[in-house]
Write an enzyme that holds these catalytic residues in place. Structure first.
Site, PDB file in Angstrom:
ATOM      1  N   SER A 136       0.851  -1.186   0.000  1.00  0.00           N
ATOM      2  CA  SER A 136       0.000   0.000   0.000  1.00  0.00           C
ATOM      3  C   SER A 136       0.886   1.236   0.000  1.00  0.00           C
ATOM      4  CB  SER A 136      -0.878  -0.053   1.256  1.00  0.00           C
ATOM      5  OG  SER A 136      -1.544   1.163   1.441  1.00  0.00           O
ATOM      6  N   LYS A 162      -1.472  -0.942  -4.147  1.00  0.00           N
ATOM      7  CA  LYS A 162      -2.670  -0.171  -3.730  1.00  0.00           C
ATOM      8  C   LYS A 162      -2.243   1.274  -3.537  1.00  0.00           C
ATOM      9  CE  LYS A 162      -4.996   0.088   0.777  1.00  0.00           C
ATOM     10  NZ  LYS A 162      -5.735  -0.672   1.792  1.00  0.00           N
ATOM     11  N   LEU A 163      -2.984   2.176  -4.172  1.00  0.00           N
ATOM     12  CA  LEU A 163      -2.673   3.604  -4.061  1.00  0.00           C
ATOM     13  C   LEU A 163      -3.696   4.281  -3.181  1.00  0.00           C
ATOM     14  CD1 LEU A 163      -2.138   4.424  -7.859  1.00  0.00           C
ATOM     15  CD2 LEU A 163      -0.369   3.827  -6.166  1.00  0.00           C
ATOM     16  N   LYS A 164      -3.225   5.037  -2.221  1.00  0.00           N
ATOM     17  CA  LYS A 164      -4.135   5.873  -1.441  1.00  0.00           C
ATOM     18  C   LYS A 164      -4.521   7.062  -2.325  1.00  0.00           C
ATOM     19  CE  LYS A 164      -4.096   3.714   2.408  1.00  0.00           C
ATOM     20  NZ  LYS A 164      -5.340   3.281   3.034  1.00  0.00           N
ATOM     21  N   ASP A 189      -7.549   3.214  -2.732  1.00  0.00           N
ATOM     22  CA  ASP A 189      -8.218   3.254  -1.431  1.00  0.00           C
ATOM     23  C   ASP A 189      -8.423   4.710  -1.032  1.00  0.00           C
ATOM     24  OD1 ASP A 189      -9.160   2.913   1.109  1.00  0.00           O
ATOM     25  OD2 ASP A 189      -7.320   2.044   1.937  1.00  0.00           O
ATOM     26  N   GLU A 214     -11.631   0.930  -3.248  1.00  0.00           N
ATOM     27  CA  GLU A 214     -11.891   0.670  -1.825  1.00  0.00           C
ATOM     28  C   GLU A 214     -12.433   1.901  -1.093  1.00  0.00           C
ATOM     29  OE1 GLU A 214      -8.453  -0.966   0.096  1.00  0.00           O
ATOM     30  OE2 GLU A 214      -9.425  -1.041   2.059  1.00  0.00           O
ATOM     31  N   ASP A 239     -14.092  -1.448   3.590  1.00  0.00           N
ATOM     32  CA  ASP A 239     -13.171  -1.610   4.721  1.00  0.00           C
ATOM     33  C   ASP A 239     -13.849  -0.997   5.960  1.00  0.00           C
ATOM     34  OD1 ASP A 239     -11.136  -1.356   6.617  1.00  0.00           O
ATOM     35  OD2 ASP A 239      -9.832  -0.091   5.404  1.00  0.00           O
ATOM     36  N   LYS A 263      -9.967  -6.648   8.508  1.00  0.00           N
ATOM     37  CA  LYS A 263      -8.913  -6.324   9.475  1.00  0.00           C
ATOM     38  C   LYS A 263      -9.408  -6.808  10.833  1.00  0.00           C
ATOM     39  CE  LYS A 263      -7.487  -2.066   7.166  1.00  0.00           C
ATOM     40  NZ  LYS A 263      -7.695  -0.611   7.108  1.00  0.00           N
ATOM     41  N   GLY A 291      -4.160  -4.107   6.447  1.00  0.00           N
ATOM     42  CA  GLY A 291      -3.090  -3.814   7.403  1.00  0.00           C
ATOM     43  C   GLY A 291      -3.310  -2.454   8.016  1.00  0.00           C
ATOM     44  N   LEU A 293      -0.473  -0.662   9.528  1.00  0.00           N
ATOM     45  CA  LEU A 293       0.892  -0.293   9.911  1.00  0.00           C
ATOM     46  C   LEU A 293       1.297  -1.026  11.190  1.00  0.00           C
ATOM     47  CD1 LEU A 293       0.799   3.598   9.352  1.00  0.00           C
ATOM     48  CD2 LEU A 293       1.448   1.838   7.711  1.00  0.00           C
TER      49      LEU A 293
END
Ligand code: NPG
Length: 369
Positions: A136, A162-164, A189, A214, A239, A263, A291, A293
């Site tokens: 991510s 995955k790109l924020k 996301d 997402e 999520d 999660k 995840g 972090l």
């Protein structure tokens, strides 16, 4: 097992580089470890609450508060045959606070697996020696820098990127990434950053061939996500919206998602996480393990959960070195050349704390017994 001691340890672990989502930026991770002890057995969990209430309402401080005042007292001195039995007791002790509850609940799963001499993955019902790993990437002002990072991660072998994203940092970034990497498995996301006014922009993302989009809308907005899913060919992944098995059932009934990010911290632990996994499996909806972090302790829990059969998409179960100069567990998690992470086969979470290092970064401890 009778629980005789709950030890909360707060650590300050420096990220190799700051991580930015649409909700905020993290520089140092405050890691809250939860040790359970009783009858010669130990278990270890990690609370994934943030330093600030940006991802959800919980923070490390609210977690310590509710653990000390309500959750630890509810389990101390009590006998539990199975880790699964903690969930209902914790639910009666306090409303909400799933991340705080998960820290204790997941430590109990580790303890149960250790006491049986079995890996956590096997106790949860997982199979397979390794799980596919995704990575991510936080939001960056500089797209050239982001492309450099993607180059590195693709070369390492990660199975999806995955790109924020957030309003203003979305389609231009996707144009740049897709022109360099037309085929790499890619997702975005938004961490709830969009509103239904952005429907057309989001539907337009179909042209990038993403694996899923997402959590574009608010956590409560199941109907809006269902409406977006109707208009897009790209699956919508939820999520923040999926806080419990009950909410997952609602989302499935409404057709609000084609993919679910699970999660364990977000939903109160492995018990509810597994229930969500099973509901999605019955509905034919693929899932993956998200995840937060985590240090190696939370990562070990996630890797075990990611070995369940319907976890068919790559999870945010990156190698320790993606985030940390030095992880707090031995051995640290590594990415194999085929883009997978090995599921530890030893008892419980299958990794041990690097005690000397943990002691050197401990900033607080609370011993409850
Ligand atoms: O690999 O642990 C990881 C991070 C994955 O992007 C990731 N997590 O919204 O899923 C998320 C996001 C996050 C990170 C959320 C930090 C909150 C805090």
């Amino acid at each position: 097992m009778r629980i005789d001691r709950v030890l909360l340890r707060t650590l300050r672990l420096r990220l190799r580089e700051p991580f930015r989502t649409s909700g905020g930026e993290t520089h140092d991770r405050t890691v809250l470890l939860c040790h359970l002890e009783g009858e010669g057995v130990e278990g270890l969990g990690e609370c994934v609450a943030g330093e600030a209430p940006h991802y959800s309402a919980e923070t490390v401080e609210t977690a310590v508060w509710v653990l000390e005042r309500y959750l630890a007292p509810a389990v101390l001195g009590r006998d539990f045959g199975r880790a699964e039995e903690l969930g209902p007791v914790l639910a009666r002790a306090a409303r909400g606070h799933p991340m705080a509850k998960a820290a204790i609940e997941m430590a109990a799963w580790d303890a149960e697996a250790r006491s049986r001499g079995e890996s956590l993955a096997s106790l949860l019902g997982g199979a397979g020696a390794s799980v596919p790993a995704g990575v991510s990437l936080g939001i960056r002002a500089d797209t050239a820098e982001l492309l450099d990072r993607i180059d590195g991660h693709v070369a390492e072998g990660y199975r999806r990127i995955k790109l924020k994203i957030e309003p203003g940092r979305d389609v231009a970034v996707l144009d740049a990434v897709r022109s360099r990497y037309p085929d790499v498995p890619l997702t975005v996301d938004a961490n709830t950053a969009y509103t239904t006014d952005d429907m057309d922009l989001l539907v337009g993302m179909d042209r990038y061939g993403l694996e899923y989009v997402e959590q574009p809308f608010g956590a409560d907005e199941l109907v809006a996500h269902a409406a977006l899913g109707e208009r897009m060919t790209t699956p919508v992944c939820l999520d923040e919206s999926i806080g419990s098995p009950g909410r997952c059932r609602d989302a499935l009934a409404l057709g609000a998602c084609g993919v679910v990010n699970i999660k364990p911290g977000r939903v109160g632990g492995h018990g509810p996480a597994r229930a969500i996994h099973d509901l999605c499996q019955e509905a034919g909806i693929p899932v993956w393990c998200g995840g937060m972090l985590e240090s190696g302790v939370g990562r070990a829990h996630n890797v075990a959960l990611a070995s369940l059969p319907n976890m068919t998409l790559p999870g945010d179960v990156s190698a320790s070195r993606r985030y940390w100069e030095r992880d707090i567990v031995v051995p640290p998690f590594e990415l194999a050349a085929d883009g997978t992470v090995t599921v530890p086969g030893g008892p419980g979470i299958g990794v041990e704390l690097d005690e000397d290092f943990v002691r050197s970064i401990e900033v607080d401890r609370l011993d409850l017994h």
